[in-house]
Structure formats: structure tokens, C-alpha cells
Design an enzyme around this catalytic site. Structure first.
Site, short mmCIF file in Angstrom:
data_model
loop_
_atom_site.label_atom_id
_atom_site.label_comp_id
_atom_site.label_asym_id
_atom_site.label_seq_id
_atom_site.Cartn_x
_atom_site.Cartn_y
_atom_site.Cartn_z
CB SER A 23 48.94 44.45 33.70
OG SER A 23 47.73 44.77 33.04
CB SER A 24 47.77 41.58 28.89
OG SER A 24 46.43 41.74 29.32
CG ASP A 83 39.18 39.16 34.74
OD1 ASP A 83 39.98 39.33 35.68
OD2 ASP A 83 38.94 40.03 33.89
#
Length: 427
Positions: free
Chosen positions: A170-171, A314
Site C-alpha cells: 500500500s502506498s 480504484d
């Protein structure tokens, strides 16, 4: 609470949608405003569950703010540095990853005793790589249930130094460190291990940090250099641009059943990587018109696409729906991090796409989707995931209706979505 929403077949879409504020930007600037020196006026703030969780946490941490009646304008009185608390407190953050992750790092800067908790899904979302990075810098953090997952308790102690961070999950872990480390006592160097996912979200973070007076240098996203003992300073007023991920549903609707649809609040000057979705639409055959703060999409025949979409995870979900209306087989690659979102989106998307007749192959980090011969009316399980609900609303453009279960899950990021979607739709 509404158990399901039955959407009738929609024959045509046309119109303009004013996008709500970006979730990613809203929660970042709420936190930055709180730890900056001075008062910041935030406009076009997103009013949603995720931003409310952040606001509730900041209030409990002693931040003073004034929220307008429509909850879109917020004046935040910054405290000018890390949070200092004299007593132990507990923060409940629902399933808001954009709240729990950056807060953990900032709260680890000073001696505190703070429990960060969330809902059942939050307890399944990994945070171990971020915790390991913070411990390397001196933080004392305890897992309260399962190692690697919330709930967690931070006792503070983070100083800075050399930190190695896994970049492939995850960033938001890196975003969390980038926001907190300028306030650390020592300089910090962050070395990224593996391939950094969702780089455009790191660009958002770096852009916002700069607006609040701090510059961070990096070497091709592999190494980040952060000076310690800095102070964030208010920009005075900051307007949050529209949510580019949310724009994808309306632009896709136009590509499928337009007419033309114009979204306002994002455009050529956007700092969000998800505006790349409009370029993907164009590659698939739609007609796109760009302005500085708006994007317009007009229908055309759509063709399948085969792309690495790691940079826009997303908006890539919306491409999975577009695949149903495109000629050929669409392949969405390098999206392993779908598995650690609000639900395991790779699994969820596969199950629900098959319900309506699509031919789907699910890999570890990819989806291959061929359109159905006939669309089947189905009840779509949303897994309490806002993006599942919004994506599958587009099935109503297929000539058959669709039943969306637990439609209220959209409150996480876009409470007015169905109202806005129907406003451009003709039954």
C-alpha cells in the site's frame, strides 16, 4: 438503513455532475492542517464516513476546528507540531485507511499512549510493514489482537534515521511516513524495497506537503530524503479538488450509454493520478474533451484493453465494468493490492461479474474479463465496499436492471452517488 436498491434499466445518460471533494486529499489536508502552524480554511471538503472518522479523531486529539453546516468548509487551528497528550486515549477509525495509517506515524513522534482501532474489516487490513518501519525509527508499538493488523497501540519514540519500507502492499504506508518524518528529531532516509505501488498517490502526498511548506527529495521513488525538525505552515486557504476516482463512474456511463457527461472539479490541472482513467477511456474508443477543471466524455464503440493498472487501482475497478460493454477480452494487470482494500476486490469482482454472465479469469494479481452473451438481472453483494456498489450501478446501462445490496456503503466516500447518477439518467 436501506437493505437494497433496485435500479431500473437506463436508456440514456446526459448532463453535468459536480464532483464531491477527493477523499485522498481531504484526509491528508485535515491532518496537515492540524499539525501545521496557523489556521487553515479548507473548502470543498468531502463529507463522508472516512472524513468524519478523521475529524472525530482530530477532535479527540485536541485539535480545534469549525465545520460549516454543509460540512464542506472547515477552519482548522493548527497546533504547530506533533500531538502531545498527557493521558491514554482510544481512537476509533472505522475502515478508513486514509485515517489510521497517517495518524499512526504522526502519533508515534511523541511519547503517547494511544490505541488505534477500527471495524472488523480494518482488523483484516495489513499494517505490519508500516509498523516495522516506525519501529526501525525508534517507535514503540504494540499489536492488541493479531500481529500485523489493527488494533494497535503506539507509545511514541520515533526519532528518524534510516528506514526500509516494503513498497508493494500500500502506498498509504509511505504517505504516512512522508507526512510525519519532517517533524522527527533526526533526518530520515526511506529506502523502498520492491516495486512501489500506486505512485500517483505518493505524488498527491508530496504535492500537499509542499503546499504546507515542506520539500521532500527522492531518487526515482526508490529513496526518499527528509530533513527533520521542520514545521508545517498553513497555506491560509486550500480548495480540495473533486474526487477523480468518483469521476470514473459518470465518465464510464457516458461511454456506455451517452450522450455526453461532463464532470467538474477535476481536469488537466488535477493532482490526482486517477484522471488517467479518462485517457484509458479514450484508448478504448470513447471521445474525451479536457478542460482545466472538467472532463467530458461522449459515447463511441468500445474495444477491449490490456493494461497494467497498478497506478490507478480504484479507477481500474470501473474498467472491469467497461469490459462488459467492450468488444473482446479486457485484461487488468498488476492489481494485487485490490486484495487489501475495503474487501478482497479481486475475489469480489470475479464473483459478482460472473453473476451477470461475464466470463472471468481471476489470477493472483490480474483479471481477464469477456463480456456476457446476455446480461442477467442479479442482486449484487457489495461486501460493504463503496466502490463495488458504485461500479455495479453501471450494469443498469446494459438493458437489464440490477439490484444493489447494502447501497448505503457508499457513505464511506460519496453519500450522494445514487442521486447524482440518476440525475443524468433517463429510464
Amino acid at each position: 438503513m436501506q437493505n437494497s436498491l433496485d435500479l431500473k434499466p437506463i436508456s440514456h445518460v446526459n448532463g453535468t455532475v459536480c464532483l464531491p471533494g477527493s477523499k485522498s486529499i481531504s484526509n491528508r489536508v485535515l491532518l496537515l492542517s492540524s499539525i501545521a502552524k496557523g489556521t487553515t480554511c479548507l473548502t470543498n471538503l468531502l463529507n463522508s464516513h472516512d472524513t468524519q472518522h478523521m475529524l472525530n479523531a482530530l477532535k479527540k486529539l485536541g485539535v480545534r476546528y469549525n465545520l460549516s453546516d454543509d460540512k464542506k468548509t472547515c477552519h482548522v487551528q493548527g497546533i504547530g507540531g506533533p500531538f502531545h497528550l498527557s493521558e491514554a486515549i482510544s481512537l476509533y477509525l472505522g475502515n478508513a485507511g486514509t485515517a489510521i495509517r497517517p495518524l499512526l506515524s504522526v502519533l508515534s513522534l511523541h511519547k503517547n499512549n494511544i490505541l488505534l482501532n477500527g471495524d472488523d474489516r480494518m482488523h483484516e487490513r495489513p499494517i505490519g510493514d508500516l509498523v516495522d518501519a516506525l519501529i526501525q525509527g525508534g517507535a514503540v508499538i504494540e499489536y492488541k489482537k493479531n500481529k500485523g493488523y489493527p488494533p494497535i497501540c503506539t507509545k511514541g519514540g520515533f526519532l528518524g534515521g534510516s528506514i526500509f519500507l516494503n513498497g508493494n502492499i500500500s502506498s498509504q504506508f509511505l504517505t504516512s511516513l512522508l507526512i510525519s518524518t519532517p517533524l522527527a528529531l533526526k533526518d530520515t532516509t526511506i529506502f523502498i524495497k520492491g516495486n512501489l505501488v500506486s505512485k500517483p498517490y505518493i505524488d498527491i502526498t508530496l504535492n500537499l506537503i509542499k503546499i504546507f511548506g515542506v520539500n521532500i527529495e527522492h531518487d526515482s521513488y526508490n529513496v526518499f530524503y527528509i530533513k527533520g525538525k521542520q514545521q508545517y505552515k498553513t497555506p491560509g486557504k486550500y480548495t480540495i479538488e473533486g474526487d477523480a476516482s468518483s469521476a470514473s463512474y459518470f465518465l464510464a456511463a457516458a461511454a456506455i450509454k451517452g450522450g455526453s457527461v461532463k464532470v467538474t472539479g477535476v481536469g488537466k490541472k488535477s493532482i490526482q493520478g486517477d484522471i488517467e482513467f479518462a485517457n484509458i477511456l479514450e484508448k478504448m474508443g470513447a471521445t474525451i474533451f479536457w478542460e482545466d477543471y472538467s472532463i467530458t466524455c461522449t459515447r463511441n464503440k468500445l474495444n477491449a484493453i490490456d493494461l497494467d493498472m497498478n497506478h490507478i487501482p480504484d479507477a481500474a475497478m470501473t474498467v472491469a465494468i467497461l469490459a462488459l460493454f467492450s468488444k473482446g477480452t479486457t485484461i487488468i494487470r498488476n492489481i494485487y493490492n485490490w486484495r487489501v482494500k475495503e474487501t478482497d476486490r479481486l475475489s469480489a469482482m470475479t464473483i459478482e461479474l460472473r453473476k451477470i454472465g461475464a466470463i472471468v479469469e481471476e489470477g493472483r494479481d490480474f483479471l481477464s474479463i469477456s463480456p456476457p452473451i446476455f446480461f442477467q438481472y442479479s442482486s449484487i453483494e457489495t461486501y460493504n465496499d463503496h466502490r463495488m456498489a458504485m461500479c455495479f450501478s453501471l450494469i443498469s446501462l446494459s438493458g437489464v436492471g440490477v439490484n444493489i445490496l447494502n447501497p448505503n456503503c457508499i457513505s464511506k466516500t460519496f453519500p450522494s452517488y445514487f442521486k447524482d447518477f440518476l440525475s443524468i439518467s433517463k429510464i
